[in-house]
Motif scaffolding. Structure first.
Motif, PDB file in Angstrom:
ATOM      1  N   PHE A   1     -19.323  15.820 -13.004  1.00 26.62           N
ATOM      2  CA  PHE A   1     -20.677  15.465 -13.430  1.00 26.62           C
ATOM      3  C   PHE A   1     -21.649  15.873 -12.337  1.00 26.62           C
ATOM      4  O   PHE A   1     -21.396  15.675 -11.148  1.00 26.62           O
ATOM      5  CB  PHE A   1     -20.778  13.960 -13.690  1.00 26.62           C
ATOM      6  CG  PHE A   1     -22.167  13.485 -14.016  1.00 26.62           C
ATOM      7  CD1 PHE A   1     -22.740  13.781 -15.246  1.00 26.62           C
ATOM      8  CD2 PHE A   1     -22.914  12.745 -13.106  1.00 26.62           C
ATOM      9  CE1 PHE A   1     -24.020  13.357 -15.564  1.00 26.62           C
ATOM     10  CE2 PHE A   1     -24.193  12.316 -13.412  1.00 26.62           C
ATOM     11  CZ  PHE A   1     -24.748  12.619 -14.650  1.00 26.62           C
TER      12      PHE A   1
ATOM     13  N   ASP B   1     -25.994  15.824 -11.642  1.00 25.72           N
ATOM     14  CA  ASP B   1     -27.313  15.365 -12.095  1.00 25.72           C
ATOM     15  C   ASP B   1     -28.357  15.822 -11.082  1.00 25.72           C
ATOM     16  O   ASP B   1     -28.588  15.172 -10.059  1.00 25.72           O
ATOM     17  CB  ASP B   1     -27.283  13.835 -12.219  1.00 25.72           C
ATOM     18  CG  ASP B   1     -28.610  13.245 -12.685  1.00 25.72           C
ATOM     19  OD1 ASP B   1     -29.506  14.027 -13.059  1.00 25.72           O
ATOM     20  OD2 ASP B   1     -28.742  12.016 -12.674  1.00 25.72           O
TER      21      ASP B   1
ATOM     22  N   ASN C   1     -26.484  12.510  -8.255  1.00 26.08           N
ATOM     23  CA  ASN C   1     -25.060  12.216  -8.135  1.00 26.08           C
ATOM     24  C   ASN C   1     -24.264  13.426  -8.607  1.00 26.08           C
ATOM     25  O   ASN C   1     -24.491  13.934  -9.704  1.00 26.08           O
ATOM     26  CB  ASN C   1     -24.687  10.987  -8.967  1.00 26.08           C
ATOM     27  CG  ASN C   1     -23.432  10.294  -8.457  1.00 26.08           C
ATOM     28  OD1 ASN C   1     -22.868  10.701  -7.452  1.00 26.08           O
ATOM     29  ND2 ASN C   1     -23.008   9.250  -9.135  1.00 26.08           N
TER      30      ASN C   1
ATOM     31  N   HIS D   1     -17.830  11.604  -4.815  1.00 23.55           N
ATOM     32  CA  HIS D   1     -19.216  11.852  -5.205  1.00 23.55           C
ATOM     33  C   HIS D   1     -20.116  11.964  -3.987  1.00 23.55           C
ATOM     34  O   HIS D   1     -19.787  11.509  -2.886  1.00 23.55           O
ATOM     35  CB  HIS D   1     -19.724  10.783  -6.162  1.00 23.55           C
ATOM     36  CG  HIS D   1     -19.789   9.392  -5.595  1.00 23.55           C
ATOM     37  ND1 HIS D   1     -20.416   8.340  -6.238  1.00 23.55           N
ATOM     38  CD2 HIS D   1     -19.317   8.862  -4.440  1.00 23.55           C
ATOM     39  CE1 HIS D   1     -20.314   7.245  -5.534  1.00 23.55           C
ATOM     40  NE2 HIS D   1     -19.666   7.538  -4.436  1.00 23.55           N
TER      41      HIS D   1
ATOM     42  N   TYR E   1     -16.029   7.635  -5.461  1.00 21.26           N
ATOM     43  CA  TYR E   1     -16.627   7.157  -6.703  1.00 21.26           C
ATOM     44  C   TYR E   1     -15.686   6.169  -7.386  1.00 21.26           C
ATOM     45  O   TYR E   1     -16.104   5.111  -7.855  1.00 21.26           O
ATOM     46  CB  TYR E   1     -16.922   8.340  -7.623  1.00 21.26           C
ATOM     47  CG  TYR E   1     -17.312   7.942  -9.025  1.00 21.26           C
ATOM     48  CD1 TYR E   1     -18.511   7.280  -9.274  1.00 21.26           C
ATOM     49  CD2 TYR E   1     -16.474   8.226 -10.101  1.00 21.26           C
ATOM     50  CE1 TYR E   1     -18.862   6.909 -10.558  1.00 21.26           C
ATOM     51  CE2 TYR E   1     -16.825   7.861 -11.389  1.00 21.26           C
ATOM     52  CZ  TYR E   1     -18.014   7.203 -11.619  1.00 21.26           C
ATOM     53  OH  TYR E   1     -18.352   6.828 -12.884  1.00 21.26           O
TER      54      TYR E   1
ATOM     55  N   LEU F   1     -23.582   6.963 -13.910  1.00 26.71           N
ATOM     56  CA  LEU F   1     -23.723   8.304 -14.474  1.00 26.71           C
ATOM     57  C   LEU F   1     -24.840   8.288 -15.512  1.00 26.71           C
ATOM     58  O   LEU F   1     -24.726   7.628 -16.550  1.00 26.71           O
ATOM     59  CB  LEU F   1     -22.411   8.766 -15.101  1.00 26.71           C
ATOM     60  CG  LEU F   1     -21.182   8.753 -14.188  1.00 26.71           C
ATOM     61  CD1 LEU F   1     -19.976   9.316 -14.911  1.00 26.71           C
ATOM     62  CD2 LEU F   1     -21.449   9.515 -12.898  1.00 26.71           C
TER      63      LEU F   1
ATOM     64  N   SER G   1     -21.904  17.726 -17.598  1.00 27.58           N
ATOM     65  CA  SER G   1     -20.630  17.016 -17.496  1.00 27.58           C
ATOM     66  C   SER G   1     -19.523  17.876 -18.060  1.00 27.58           C
ATOM     67  O   SER G   1     -19.732  18.667 -18.987  1.00 27.58           O
ATOM     68  CB  SER G   1     -20.698  15.686 -18.270  1.00 27.58           C
ATOM     69  OG  SER G   1     -21.020  15.916 -19.625  1.00 27.58           O
TER      70      SER G   1
END
Length: 371
Positions: A44, A46, A78, A97, A117, A146, A370
């Motif tokens: 993931f 962001d 993140n 993370h 994480y 998330l 993701s």
């Protein structure tokens, strides 16, 4: 009603809902056939940009915001990369993370541990149950770390100031496909490393009486002060309900209440409570909008300003609203834009030229991937 009553109510709801379910026929604890081992990877990312109106000469947003907490800066909230294993009887996960969320929310953690994480191992002690030990996502709250899993881009005040992650042991039991119960023994309130010799306790009940309605009740109890400090017991109850009115329209209601002792001779305990109402509407398969109204009230700023407030500290009273627009060109990518406004009963927000204001507004935009 005192907080202890709310805390007791949460426990009673857990027992009552379990008793209300029709138990399935008894089956042996052993599993007849072991499914093929399964190892999956996930990721993931962001990336975001935020802008605060009338902002002070800083790139930092107010200190009680931890996700997307930078303004006038292109950065990453993140970035997560991990793997999970589950063969039906044994499971585990390891995820790493980094990002501004990690820098802000894990600031007090050991540098070696703050980039975990999740990291846990578990097995089935008996059928329909899991026992996990390690670091995992919090059992508290409607919102997660998330952003792709949340209805709004930024987190509510209540989510930002309650645990995102936990370290300890959890026992999860699926009473039926509609009801799941969880009990936890934890190092504490969002801390990986233990800060005293006491352990915290938590419970969670998730009940889905229909395909459209989900009810959640989570509790926390523990002393979160360092070993050399006066003990201050903390009681907390989180409740939320989400309802899919139609295939396009959904609602969610969240309410938190907590209480913490002021210590020996401290008198009345400090209480905080918060609430949020979410509305989400899906226009098409690609476009979605969401709105949020919220408030946060804390005696002497407990939790939101300080976990150990002085009796003379000011109360914190906040209200806010936000509007969110999402575009998903594919199932695993979402572009989001959100406008947010917060107001306080007293001048709380720092602005340019050293001024203090009782209102605060921002815009935030993010592209999240993701896989």
């Amino acid at each position: 009603m005192t907080y202890r009553a709310f805390f007791t109510l949460g426990l009673l709801l857990t027992a009552a809902a379990a008793a209300a379910q029709t138990a399935p026929p008894a089956q042996p604890d052993s599993v007849a056939a072991v499914p093929a081992a399964s190892l999956t990877s996930y990721g993931f990312l962001d990336g975001y940009y935020g802008y605060d109106f009338r902002h002070a000469a800083t790139n930092q947003r107010p200190g009680f915001l931890y996700s997307h907490n930078r303004q006038n800066e292109f950065t990453v909230n993140n970035a997560v990369l991990g793997a999970r294993y589950d063969d039906g009887r044994v499971r585990g996960a390891l995820g790493l993370h980094a990002g501004t969320y990690v820098s802000a929310n894990y600031a007090a953690e050991d540098p070696v541990l703050k980039h975990l994480y999740e990291a846990y191992a578990g097995f089935r002690p008996f059928r329909r149950a899991w026992l996990d030990v390690g670091i995992f996502s919090s059992h508290i709250g409607f919102e997660s770390a998330l952003s792709k899993d949340n209805w709004t881009l930024t987190r509510s005040l209540m989510a930002e100031n309650s645990p995102y992650y936990e370290a300890g042991a959890r026992l999860t039991y699926e009473v039926s496909p509609k009801l799941t119960l969880t009990g936890l023994v934890l190092n504490g309130w969002q801390n990986i490393r233990e800060n005293n010799q006491a352990k915290a306790l938590g419970t969670q009940l998730q009940w889905k009486p229909t395909a459209k309605l989900l009810l959640n009740s989570s509790t926390f109890y523990g002393n979160e002060q360092p070993q050399d400090s006066v003990r201050r017991r903390r009681y907390f109850h989180d409740f939320y309900a989400s309802y899919a009115a139609t295939g396009r329209l959904s609602f969610a209601l969240v309410f938190d209440v907590g209480q913490q002792q002021r210590g020996a001779g401290g008198g009345k305990a400090d209480t905080w409570h918060a609430g949020s109402l979410f509305v989400r509407y899906r226009f098409t398969d690609h476009w979605t909008a969401a709105a949020r109204a919220e408030y946060y009230s804390a005696d002497h700023g407990v939790i939101i300003s300080s976990s150990l407030p002085a009796a003379t500290a000011a109360d914190v009273r906040l209200k806010g609203a936000s509007l969110n627009l999402d575009y998903s060109p594919t199932a695993n990518v979402v572009w989001r834009v959100e406008g947010r406004l917060l107001t306080a009963r007293s001048p709380l927000f720092e602005q340019r030229h050293g001024r203090q204001a009782d209102s605060y507004g921002n815009l935030t935009s993010s592209i999240a991937l993701s896989f």
